[in-house]
Write a protein that holds these residues in place. Sequence first.
Motif: not given
Length: 170
Positions: A103, A122, A125-126, A163, A165
Amino acid sequence: ALSRPAELRGVWRHDPWVGNWDKAMKTLAKNGFNAFFPNMCASFAHYDSQVLSVSDRAKAEGDQIVKALAAGRKYGIAMHIWRVNYQIWGPADFQERMVAENRVQKKADGSVYLTNGNAVLCPSQTSNQDLEVAAMRELAVKYHPDGIHFDYIRYPDAGTCFCENCLRLF
């Protein structure tokens, strides 16, 4: 000179451990200040949070937001709670878990991006967005401060984020 109407004269304090909140707010008001921005949370809270880990010091010395708001209101000092977004500043187990769950922000070589020795969540990221919203919503709903000051609600520089994502979104 005292502040003029609608003029903000504020103090930002990184360390929220003021000690005597009443004395501090009285001194600020006497010297023409009308706003205070105490840093109350990053990845942990100096208040009674249901969203973030509560710092050991807050567990021992009490909810600092309650103390700050009471003193600020007594002396006409607007209290704007300073929230450091996405930064992981202890506890160590939280940082380790966020790294293990991927994350955190990464550099182009795939290594974890660190700032002052700490990983950074980050923003793409949701799950991290949800954490930030929940923490800020808790502040607004539970405490009704005069404002919430968002800080670091961004990528720190062009060296991030790579990352999985972010690469997928790119």
